[in-house]
Design an enzyme around this catalytic site. Structure first.
Site, PDB file in Angstrom:
ATOM      1  N   LYS A  24     -20.094   4.296  18.464  1.00  0.00           N
ATOM      2  CA  LYS A  24     -19.658   5.669  18.188  1.00  0.00           C
ATOM      3  C   LYS A  24     -19.729   6.514  19.450  1.00  0.00           C
ATOM      4  O   LYS A  24     -18.775   7.215  19.808  1.00  0.00           O
ATOM      5  CB  LYS A  24     -20.524   6.257  17.079  1.00  0.00           C
ATOM      6  CG  LYS A  24     -20.019   7.556  16.510  1.00  0.00           C
ATOM      7  CD  LYS A  24     -20.884   7.995  15.311  1.00  0.00           C
ATOM      8  CE  LYS A  24     -20.700   7.055  14.151  1.00  0.00           C
ATOM      9  NZ  LYS A  24     -21.647   7.315  13.052  1.00  0.00           N
ATOM     10  N   ARG A  94     -26.039  11.794  14.341  1.00  0.00           N
ATOM     11  CA  ARG A  94     -25.481  10.600  13.709  1.00  0.00           C
ATOM     12  C   ARG A  94     -25.895   9.340  14.461  1.00  0.00           C
ATOM     13  O   ARG A  94     -26.012   9.337  15.685  1.00  0.00           O
ATOM     14  CB  ARG A  94     -23.939  10.679  13.690  1.00  0.00           C
ATOM     15  CG  ARG A  94     -23.422  11.945  13.057  1.00  0.00           C
ATOM     16  CD  ARG A  94     -21.948  12.165  13.334  1.00  0.00           C
ATOM     17  NE  ARG A  94     -21.104  11.484  12.382  1.00  0.00           N
ATOM     18  CZ  ARG A  94     -19.809  11.255  12.564  1.00  0.00           C
ATOM     19  NH1 ARG A  94     -19.230  11.625  13.690  1.00  0.00           N
ATOM     20  NH2 ARG A  94     -19.103  10.654  11.647  1.00  0.00           N
ATOM     21  N   GLY A 103     -22.254   2.943   7.187  1.00  0.00           N
ATOM     22  CA  GLY A 103     -23.098   3.400   6.095  1.00  0.00           C
ATOM     23  C   GLY A 103     -24.510   2.872   6.088  1.00  0.00           C
ATOM     24  O   GLY A 103     -25.302   3.227   5.220  1.00  0.00           O
ATOM     25  N   MET A 105     -26.919   3.151   8.468  1.00  0.00           N
ATOM     26  CA  MET A 105     -27.945   4.005   9.065  1.00  0.00           C
ATOM     27  C   MET A 105     -27.649   5.459   8.725  1.00  0.00           C
ATOM     28  O   MET A 105     -26.733   5.749   7.972  1.00  0.00           O
ATOM     29  CB  MET A 105     -28.021   3.738  10.563  1.00  0.00           C
ATOM     30  CG  MET A 105     -28.562   2.350  10.869  1.00  0.00           C
ATOM     31  SD  MET A 105     -28.528   1.951  12.610  1.00  0.00           S
ATOM     32  CE  MET A 105     -26.782   1.887  12.960  1.00  0.00           C
ATOM     33  N   ARG A 338     -13.137   3.744  15.974  1.00  0.00           N
ATOM     34  CA  ARG A 338     -13.720   2.426  16.198  1.00  0.00           C
ATOM     35  C   ARG A 338     -12.689   1.399  15.765  1.00  0.00           C
ATOM     36  O   ARG A 338     -11.758   1.705  15.025  1.00  0.00           O
ATOM     37  CB  ARG A 338     -15.017   2.243  15.411  1.00  0.00           C
ATOM     38  CG  ARG A 338     -14.863   2.382  13.909  1.00  0.00           C
ATOM     39  CD  ARG A 338     -16.213   2.371  13.213  1.00  0.00           C
ATOM     40  NE  ARG A 338     -16.093   2.673  11.793  1.00  0.00           N
ATOM     41  CZ  ARG A 338     -17.101   3.063  11.024  1.00  0.00           C
ATOM     42  NH1 ARG A 338     -18.304   3.197  11.543  1.00  0.00           N
ATOM     43  NH2 ARG A 338     -16.923   3.319   9.752  1.00  0.00           N
ATOM     44  N   HIS A 454     -17.827   3.590   0.536  1.00  0.00           N
ATOM     45  CA  HIS A 454     -18.747   2.519   0.930  1.00  0.00           C
ATOM     46  C   HIS A 454     -18.388   1.203   0.256  1.00  0.00           C
ATOM     47  O   HIS A 454     -18.309   0.152   0.901  1.00  0.00           O
ATOM     48  CB  HIS A 454     -20.187   2.918   0.576  1.00  0.00           C
ATOM     49  CG  HIS A 454     -21.186   1.833   0.803  1.00  0.00           C
ATOM     50  ND1 HIS A 454     -21.583   0.971  -0.191  1.00  0.00           N
ATOM     51  CD2 HIS A 454     -21.824   1.428   1.930  1.00  0.00           C
ATOM     52  CE1 HIS A 454     -22.444   0.101   0.302  1.00  0.00           C
ATOM     53  NE2 HIS A 454     -22.617   0.359   1.585  1.00  0.00           N
ATOM     54  N   ARG A 616     -15.053 -44.621   4.497  1.00  0.00           N
ATOM     55  CA  ARG A 616     -16.461 -45.013   4.593  1.00  0.00           C
ATOM     56  C   ARG A 616     -16.806 -45.961   3.440  1.00  0.00           C
ATOM     57  O   ARG A 616     -16.565 -45.640   2.278  1.00  0.00           O
ATOM     58  CB  ARG A 616     -17.365 -43.779   4.534  1.00  0.00           C
ATOM     59  CG  ARG A 616     -18.851 -44.122   4.699  1.00  0.00           C
ATOM     60  CD  ARG A 616     -19.718 -42.869   4.666  1.00  0.00           C
ATOM     61  NE  ARG A 616     -19.787 -42.283   3.331  1.00  0.00           N
ATOM     62  CZ  ARG A 616     -20.366 -41.115   3.067  1.00  0.00           C
ATOM     63  NH1 ARG A 616     -20.889 -40.399   4.049  1.00  0.00           N
ATOM     64  NH2 ARG A 616     -20.408 -40.643   1.837  1.00  0.00           N
ATOM     65  N   GLU A 751     -25.636 -41.017  12.135  1.00  0.00           N
ATOM     66  CA  GLU A 751     -26.359 -40.038  11.328  1.00  0.00           C
ATOM     67  C   GLU A 751     -27.869 -40.213  11.405  1.00  0.00           C
ATOM     68  O   GLU A 751     -28.601 -39.607  10.617  1.00  0.00           O
ATOM     69  CB  GLU A 751     -25.873 -40.097   9.877  1.00  0.00           C
ATOM     70  CG  GLU A 751     -25.752 -41.500   9.317  1.00  0.00           C
ATOM     71  CD  GLU A 751     -24.890 -41.573   8.058  1.00  0.00           C
ATOM     72  OE1 GLU A 751     -24.875 -40.608   7.279  1.00  0.00           O
ATOM     73  OE2 GLU A 751     -24.238 -42.616   7.857  1.00  0.00           O
ATOM     74  N   SER A 770     -18.341 -41.473  14.221  1.00  0.00           N
ATOM     75  CA  SER A 770     -18.147 -40.236  13.468  1.00  0.00           C
ATOM     76  C   SER A 770     -19.523 -39.698  13.126  1.00  0.00           C
ATOM     77  O   SER A 770     -20.319 -40.375  12.475  1.00  0.00           O
ATOM     78  CB  SER A 770     -17.350 -40.505  12.187  1.00  0.00           C
ATOM     79  OG  SER A 770     -17.253 -39.319  11.425  1.00  0.00           O
ATOM     80  N   ASN A 774     -24.711 -33.897   8.312  1.00  0.00           N
ATOM     81  CA  ASN A 774     -25.595 -33.496   7.207  1.00  0.00           C
ATOM     82  C   ASN A 774     -26.878 -34.338   7.253  1.00  0.00           C
ATOM     83  O   ASN A 774     -27.996 -33.813   7.255  1.00  0.00           O
ATOM     84  CB  ASN A 774     -24.898 -33.682   5.854  1.00  0.00           C
ATOM     85  CG  ASN A 774     -23.652 -32.812   5.732  1.00  0.00           C
ATOM     86  OD1 ASN A 774     -23.510 -31.823   6.437  1.00  0.00           O
ATOM     87  ND2 ASN A 774     -22.753 -33.194   4.852  1.00  0.00           N
ATOM     88  N   ASP A 775     -26.703 -35.670   7.308  1.00  0.00           N
ATOM     89  CA  ASP A 775     -27.873 -36.542   7.360  1.00  0.00           C
ATOM     90  C   ASP A 775     -28.552 -36.502   8.725  1.00  0.00           C
ATOM     91  O   ASP A 775     -29.769 -36.619   8.827  1.00  0.00           O
ATOM     92  CB  ASP A 775     -27.487 -37.988   7.012  1.00  0.00           C
ATOM     93  CG  ASP A 775     -27.398 -38.195   5.503  1.00  0.00           C
ATOM     94  OD1 ASP A 775     -27.744 -37.266   4.754  1.00  0.00           O
ATOM     95  OD2 ASP A 775     -26.963 -39.281   5.073  1.00  0.00           O
ATOM     96  N   CYS A 838     -17.801 -35.465  10.793  1.00  0.00           N
ATOM     97  CA  CYS A 838     -17.280 -35.352   9.425  1.00  0.00           C
ATOM     98  C   CYS A 838     -18.249 -34.666   8.480  1.00  0.00           C
ATOM     99  O   CYS A 838     -18.037 -34.635   7.279  1.00  0.00           O
ATOM    100  CB  CYS A 838     -16.910 -36.731   8.882  1.00  0.00           C
ATOM    101  SG  CYS A 838     -18.331 -37.823   8.717  1.00  0.00           S
ATOM    102  N   TYR A 858     -12.118 -34.988  17.504  1.00  0.00           N
ATOM    103  CA  TYR A 858     -11.685 -34.337  16.274  1.00  0.00           C
ATOM    104  C   TYR A 858     -12.886 -33.809  15.489  1.00  0.00           C
ATOM    105  O   TYR A 858     -14.021 -34.227  15.692  1.00  0.00           O
ATOM    106  CB  TYR A 858     -10.859 -35.293  15.398  1.00  0.00           C
ATOM    107  CG  TYR A 858     -11.651 -36.417  14.745  1.00  0.00           C
ATOM    108  CD1 TYR A 858     -12.322 -36.218  13.531  1.00  0.00           C
ATOM    109  CD2 TYR A 858     -11.714 -37.690  15.327  1.00  0.00           C
ATOM    110  CE1 TYR A 858     -13.051 -37.243  12.940  1.00  0.00           C
ATOM    111  CE2 TYR A 858     -12.432 -38.712  14.736  1.00  0.00           C
ATOM    112  CZ  TYR A 858     -13.101 -38.487  13.543  1.00  0.00           C
ATOM    113  OH  TYR A 858     -13.817 -39.496  12.953  1.00  0.00           O
TER     114      TYR A 858
END
Length: 890
Positions: A24, A94, A103, A105, A338, A454, A616, A751, A770, A774-775, A838, A858
């Site tokens: 601001k 402000r 909104g 603060m 802004r 808001h 897989r 993995e 690949s 996750n694992d 993957c 990839y």
């Protein structure tokens, strides 16, 4: 006295000083610099806020001296005196952080008024009612922000006077009644705080500055920063500015406008204006405003100047602007500009249009669109052919549609949302304190407020549908219901809202998949020109594969064969295979599964004609295909109690023993992946044969296919070599039977940390890697995902022990370091080794950027995240080339 500069006049700042002056303050300085009509003022830096917090909520040395010196300069510029009885200077105080937090603060307007200066203001303007109204507003706002007295303590007073006088609007209350209101307001302050309302303007200023600094750490600001990943150490600047008054009569007013439509991106002025009002009336949704176009009719000269100013600002900043302005007796004042928050659809259209208008480059356009945000465009909308029971219509504040149970409280919305319930938050208007409920709700419905209130701004930023200003609904919080005419809708009943039309409907409504705009296609086409990473999809069915291609996937990076085993027509055969005591019996069951698997692979490979497809082999432990032990024990007890035939009881007992035998204490680290293939090689042999037989069929039909056979959970090259031989043997048999040769690859999923460390050895056998992140995340961090995400990761995030959930955003330091090691070691053995990812990280922008940085070829993600990954991959390439850092936020 400190030599550090804590205060900057607007004339001293620039747009590129956001970190110091906040968004601001920097933009007020920039507007001042380019000659726009901005009320004079100055900014206390965000550094001062950080020092204040570091010093235990004490102002840094010398700061207030600089503030008072700047205030004297403001008195000289305006010809008014701060606290002067005859010609008082009034200011706004402000907040304004480097990253826009609308909104979140605090703000105080009309500061400097007291029992004496209010009389001076009345005499000066010749309008006692105006002066008293300013004082009323100031007491309420100051009391709420600084003295922490709830708004309703004052609202109830105003409502009582309006009812007594038979009036609808605050601005209709006459001066005589306002004097009585002020007496009650001051009595309310005394009652709540035990002290009189502060009369010394300098004390008011000190308290207001302190309140704005403190608001950086209020609960709603902390929640907003957490959701939007905004650093806690930015701090907020404080802007102190001479007041411009929009509540001086019919030739005055206040408004909020966007230089383009923030919902659709259309190149049109979009916003709202309230005659005879101050800024908080529009933003807080206290009154429902009129469209900005009405300003053209009511104040045509102001409207013309305003449209010119909007064009100047958009051309100067080279982006869509969100502007706050006030008109005081026919004179325009700019209070803020802004970069405007916008929906994903608007972001895409604005970016593409600005390229075509010659304002920005394609690279800038690609960086302007938040890759995560475009996921919103792929969500469902209401089916236009559906018959809808529309019970009310409000303002279309944030596009998209949602159905859910009605709740009237943000805390309850959060609670039910966490429990998996779909809810729609219904409020008279939302406040920043409701943000936690909005996060968990499917959508938001308000009875008051406009399209820049808001609720509207926050919902648009989150990609949630919102209908605002729906005045037909009357909410009764005590009874937990709302009425529309004679219809009553109670808490827990289901409604639907359409944020694109403003419609509110009873019950659930049918939805359809979105239609992507030409601009969306254009942007993704540009992304494809810049990105180096290919984008594949995780798909287990021909339908998923087709959807992935539609979204631009360049292959399948993960086809999970276990999902095929779960189909109802084959699960009994799978269970028979698992329960078999001999290899011969297992082979017999697998022989019946073979044609089914062949059909699965035929469909997927055909759908991905001409593109690589990574399949897989079976990964999860076998017990996942069997009923649970508790469920079986309960069934067995029931059978015995009901006197079931002995043969059936014996069969159920056998199944329960088998389930107990297969039970593992930690199945994620147990008998799964290649360990299954090594123990029961006939399973992998059948799957490999099914893949190759499907390839032969397709080759005979003239369909080009590129199969990649993936061996999961390898920790050592010996495992892969053994399983690879099974695959090659299956190929040799199919080749001998069919006489059809074809290309294929055998690789592995990386993995496990050990696989990363010995990647150079594994690469001797693997034709591709690949990453199963996750694992790999579970095994690197020692987290069981199902337990961690529900029990302690939220606490780790709250205590900032983790910056992000590592299952959502790739852990670059730990998991990422192992990936980098595997890439380097794997390619040291096999230069040009094909490497991708993957896990779910393959569709998360920050993770995609990391994959680009370490040289993967990839990423693979769910079909609906393919566009996100395409854009994120382009942004990674552009940032690398231009050294543009990731944005903290805007």
């Amino acid at each position: 006295m400190s030599s550090q500069k804590f205060v900057y006049l607007f004339e001293e700042g620039r747009a590129d000083m956001k970190r110091l002056l906040g968004g601001k303050g920097a933009n007020l300085a920039e507007m001042t610099r380019i000659g726009l009509p901005v009320p004079p003022g100055f900014t206390i830096t965000a550094e001062a806020c950080n020092e204040y917090n570091r010093l235990g909520r004490q102002f840094p040395e010398g700061m207030m001296d600089q503030v008072l010196e700047a205030l004297r300069g403001l008195e000289a510029k305006t010809g008014k005196g701060f606290g002067d009885a005859a010609n008082p200077l009034l200011v706004s105080v402000r907040s304004g952080a480097a990253v826009s937090m609308p909104g979140m603060m605090d703000t105080v307007l009309n500061l400097g008024l007291n029992d004496v200066t209010v009389a001076g203001l009345a005499a000066l303007t010749g309008d006692e009612r105006f002066a008293l109204d300013c004082y009323r507003r100031f007491i309420q706002m100051f009391s709420n922000v600084v003295l922490e007295i709830e708004h309703h303590a004052f609202d109830s007073v105003m409502e009582r006077y309006k009812r007594k006088l038979g009036l609808l609007f605050d601005y209709e209350i006459p001066a005589e009644s306002l004097r009585a209101v002020l007496d009650e307001y001051k009595a309310t302050v005394l009652q709540h705080t035990g002290r009189e309302f502060p009369q010394d303007p300098q004390e008011q200023l000190v308290l207001a500055i302190r309140a704005v600094f403190d608001s950086w750490n209020n609960q709603r600001a902390i929640v907003y920063r957490k959701i939007n990943k905004i650093p806690d150490d930015l701090g907020t600047a404080v802007n102190i500015q001479a007041m411009a008054f929009g509540n001086m009569g019919a030739d005055s007013g206040t408004g909020v406008a966007f230089t383009r439509n923030p919902s659709t991106g259309e190149h049109e002025l979009y916003g709202e204006f309230l005659v005879n009002a101050q800024g908080e009336d529009v933003v807080a949704g206290i009154r429902t405003p009129t469209p900005i176009s009405r300003l053209k009719e009511e104040l045509p000269q102001v409207y013309e100047q305003f449209t010119r100013t909007c064009k100047i600002l958009e051309d100067h900043y080279r982006d869509m602007q969100d502007i706050e302005f006030t008109v005081e007796r026919g004179k325009l004042y700019m209070l803020q500009t802004r970069t405007g928050k916008r929906t994903a659809a608007a972001a895409v259209k604005i970016a593409v249009d600005m390229v075509e208008e010659g304002i920005i480059s394609r690279e800038e356009a690609l960086l302007r669109v938040d890759a995560e945000q475009i996921n919103q465009l792929l969500h469902r909308q209401i089916d236009p052919s559906a018959k809808l029971d529309v019970i009310a219509t409000g303002l279309p504040a944030s596009p998209g549609a949602a159905s859910g149970k009605v709740v009237f409280d943000a805390d309850e919305a959060e609670k039910l949302g966490n429990e998996g319930e779909a809810v729609v938050l219904v409020r008279s208007e939302t406040t920043p304190d409701d943000i936690h409920g909005i996060v968990k709700a499917q959508g938001v419905l308000t009875s008051r407020g406009g399209m820049t209130s808001h609720a509207a701004v926050v919902a648009r930023g989150m990609g949630k549908p919102c209908v605002s200003g729906c005045e037909a609904i009357k909410i009764n919080y005590a009874a937990q219901e709302f009425t529309v005419g004679h219809l009553t809708v109670k808490k827990g009943e289901v409604i639907s809202i359409d944020g694109s039309t403003g419609a509110v409907m009873l019950g659930r409504v049918p939805m359809i998949d979105p239609v992507l705009s030409p601009e969306f296609e254009t942007l993704l086409r540009w992304a494809d020109e810049f990105r180096r990473l290919e984008v594949r999809a995780n798909a287990d069915t021909p339908e998923d594969a087709a959807k992935a291609r539609e979204f631009g996937a360049q292959g399948i990076g993960l086809c999970r064969t276990e999902h095929m085993f779960m189909a109802q027509d084959r699960l009994p055969i799978v269970q028979e295979m698992i329960l078999s005591d001999t290899e011969e019996a297992r082979r017999e069951a697998l022989a019946r599964l073979l044609p089914m698997q062949r059909g699965d692979f035929y469909g997927i490979l055909k759908a991905m004609e001409g593109l690589p497809c990574t399949i897989r082999l079976l990964d999860p432990p076998l017990h996942e295909f069997l009923p649970g032990a508790e469920e079986l024990a309960a069934e067995l007890a029931t059978m015995k109690a009901q006197g079931a035939p002995a043969s059936q009881v014996k069969e159920k007992e056998f199944l329960l023993r088998k389930v107990h035998a297969l039970h593992e204490f930690n199945p994620m680290l147990g008998h799964r992946g290649c360990r299954l293939g090594i123990t029961y090689p006939e399973i992998y042999r059948m799957q490999a044969r099914a893949i190759f037989e499907a390839v032969v069929e397709l080759k005979k039909e003239g369909v080009e296919v590129l199969p990649e056979v993936e061996i999961p959970l390898v920790m050592d090259v010996a495992e892969l070599a053994l399983m690879k031989q099974e695959v090659l043997q299956a190929y040799a048999e199919v080749l001998a039977e069919s006489g059809v040769e074809f290309e294929f690859a055998v690789g592995t999923m990386i993995e496990l940390p050990r696989a990363c460390v010995v990647a150079d050895e594994i690469a001797a056998e693997a034709e591709f890697f690949s990453f199963g992140t996750n694992d790999l995340t579970q095994t690197t961090l020692g987290f069981s995902r199902d337990d961690a995400e529900g029990k302690f990761i939220p606490v780790y995030l709250e205590k900032k022990l983790l910056k992000d959930n590592p299952f959502a955003v790739l852990d670059r330091k730990g998991v990422g370091a192992l990936m980098k090691m595997a890439v380097e070691r794997g390619r040291a053995t096999r230069p040009g080794l094909l490497i991708g990812i993957c896990g779910e990280h393959g569709g998360e922008p920050s993770s995609v950027e990391f994959c680009h940085q370490i040289g993967l070829q990839y990423v693979s993600c769910s079909p609906y995240r393919v566009p996100v990954a395409r854009l994120a991959a382009a942004q990674a390439a552009i940032r690398e080339k231009t050294a543009v850092p990731e944005q903290v936020g805007e």
